[in-house]
Design a protein around this motif. Sequence first.
Motif, PDB file in Angstrom:
ATOM      1  N   ILE A 143      -0.483  15.313 -28.639  1.00 18.68           N
ATOM      2  CA  ILE A 143      -0.448  16.608 -27.956  1.00 18.68           C
ATOM      3  C   ILE A 143       0.127  16.502 -26.548  1.00 18.68           C
ATOM      4  CG2 ILE A 143      -2.718  16.534 -26.822  1.00 18.68           C
ATOM      5  CD1 ILE A 143      -1.233  19.562 -28.709  1.00 18.68           C
ATOM      6  N   LEU A 144       0.247  15.294 -25.995  1.00 20.84           N
ATOM      7  CA  LEU A 144       0.674  15.146 -24.609  1.00 20.84           C
ATOM      8  C   LEU A 144       2.024  15.804 -24.310  1.00 20.84           C
ATOM      9  CD1 LEU A 144      -0.482  11.540 -23.624  1.00 20.84           C
ATOM     10  CD2 LEU A 144      -1.430  13.730 -22.871  1.00 20.84           C
ATOM     11  N   PRO A 145       3.077  15.609 -25.129  1.00 18.34           N
ATOM     12  CA  PRO A 145       4.346  16.276 -24.795  1.00 18.34           C
ATOM     13  C   PRO A 145       4.217  17.797 -24.746  1.00 18.34           C
ATOM     14  CG  PRO A 145       4.713  14.526 -26.393  1.00 18.34           C
ATOM     15  CD  PRO A 145       3.229  14.694 -26.291  1.00 18.34           C
TER      16      PRO A 145
ATOM     17  N   GLU B 107       4.664  20.391 -21.416  1.00 13.85           N
ATOM     18  CA  GLU B 107       5.482  21.607 -21.389  1.00 13.85           C
ATOM     19  C   GLU B 107       4.672  22.777 -20.838  1.00 13.85           C
ATOM     20  OE1 GLU B 107       6.805  22.365 -25.330  1.00 13.85           O
ATOM     21  OE2 GLU B 107       8.112  20.613 -25.441  1.00 13.85           O
ATOM     22  N   ILE B 108       3.417  22.896 -21.262  1.00 11.87           N
ATOM     23  CA  ILE B 108       2.568  23.991 -20.805  1.00 11.87           C
ATOM     24  C   ILE B 108       2.218  23.829 -19.325  1.00 11.87           C
ATOM     25  CG2 ILE B 108       0.317  25.113 -21.112  1.00 11.87           C
ATOM     26  CD1 ILE B 108       0.383  24.232 -24.024  1.00 11.87           C
ATOM     27  N   HIS B 109       1.997  22.573 -18.904  1.00  6.07           N
ATOM     28  CA  HIS B 109       1.545  22.295 -17.539  1.00  6.07           C
ATOM     29  C   HIS B 109       2.521  21.341 -16.835  1.00  6.07           C
ATOM     30  CE1 HIS B 109      -2.322  24.050 -18.688  1.00  6.07           C
ATOM     31  NE2 HIS B 109      -2.346  23.255 -19.731  1.00  6.07           N
TER      32      HIS B 109
ATOM     33  N   VAL C 282      -6.774  22.668 -14.501  1.00  2.00           N
ATOM     34  CA  VAL C 282      -7.634  21.929 -13.574  1.00  2.00           C
ATOM     35  C   VAL C 282      -6.895  20.649 -13.189  1.00  2.00           C
ATOM     36  CG1 VAL C 282      -9.798  22.837 -14.489  1.00  2.00           C
ATOM     37  CG2 VAL C 282      -8.844  20.716 -15.447  1.00  2.00           C
ATOM     38  N   PRO C 283      -7.123  20.117 -11.996  1.00  2.00           N
ATOM     39  CA  PRO C 283      -6.428  18.877 -11.602  1.00  2.00           C
ATOM     40  C   PRO C 283      -6.872  17.705 -12.464  1.00  2.00           C
ATOM     41  CG  PRO C 283      -8.120  19.451 -10.008  1.00  2.00           C
ATOM     42  CD  PRO C 283      -8.022  20.619 -10.937  1.00  2.00           C
ATOM     43  N   PRO C 284      -5.983  16.771 -12.730  1.00  2.00           N
ATOM     44  CA  PRO C 284      -6.339  15.622 -13.574  1.00  2.00           C
ATOM     45  C   PRO C 284      -7.337  14.683 -12.921  1.00  2.00           C
ATOM     46  CG  PRO C 284      -4.138  15.345 -12.659  1.00  2.00           C
ATOM     47  CD  PRO C 284      -4.573  16.731 -12.304  1.00  2.00           C
TER      48      PRO C 284
END
Length: 260
Positions: free
Chosen positions: A40-42, A46-48, A84-86
Amino acid sequence: MVIEAKNLALPDHTQLPESDGTFVKNFQEHPQSILLTDSILPRLQEIHPDGYYCIGQDSGIYWRLTEPPERGAEAPDWFYVPNVPPTLDGQFRRSYVFWQELIAPMIVLEFVSGNGEEERDKTPYQGKFWIYENIIRPPYYGIYEVKKASVEVYQLVANHYEKMVPNSRGHYPIAPMGVELGIWQGNFLLDKEIPWLRWWDEQGNLLLTGDERAEVERQRAETERQRAETERQRAEAVEQENQRLREQLRALGIDPDTLS
């Protein structure tokens, strides 16, 4: 016993236990979480594009103050929180503290090894289902039954969860993420072909892991290499045939260079 929050400073993610101390239920759980995250990372990037999101894998979501603290947390096997920030204060989160950040996860997933009673428990203030539906309130809640190789997905509608109906591909659309969730039969890390919970895009294309993307690229490069080699051999064969015809013309006393 619930601790009255007004009488003390609220703890943050560095002060709360990062684990509830329970054992992983089976050896597939950890690879399953990795598979969901890696693939899901790619899409999330794109979303974030600013990188503002976090993913939890068997991490606590603290929703109330209790003693001991672990009793005030749920620990989904996998969850995703948008916007939210990582990191917090330069540190990776040890847990997700609901009263500190207020933003609900977009989706939480529970992997069931038993009969699913715990994941469907609607007992007020105790049952997982009740807590997710009434307190944490992620828009999507998925229950993956490993033994049955099936998944149920619930969507928050008018303040309660409604069980979703899969689409024609047998997948559950998670519209805000632009993906679908379903069951895939294959091999990942365990060297055994078994069912896995996976993502697809909205066109029904499987979202690949980094290794799978690298393998696709390797195969593409190999196909291109073979195509180029075939083209080179064809051109070489044509040149050899032209050379043979030129030599035949010369044997007949004809200069091939004078022919148009």
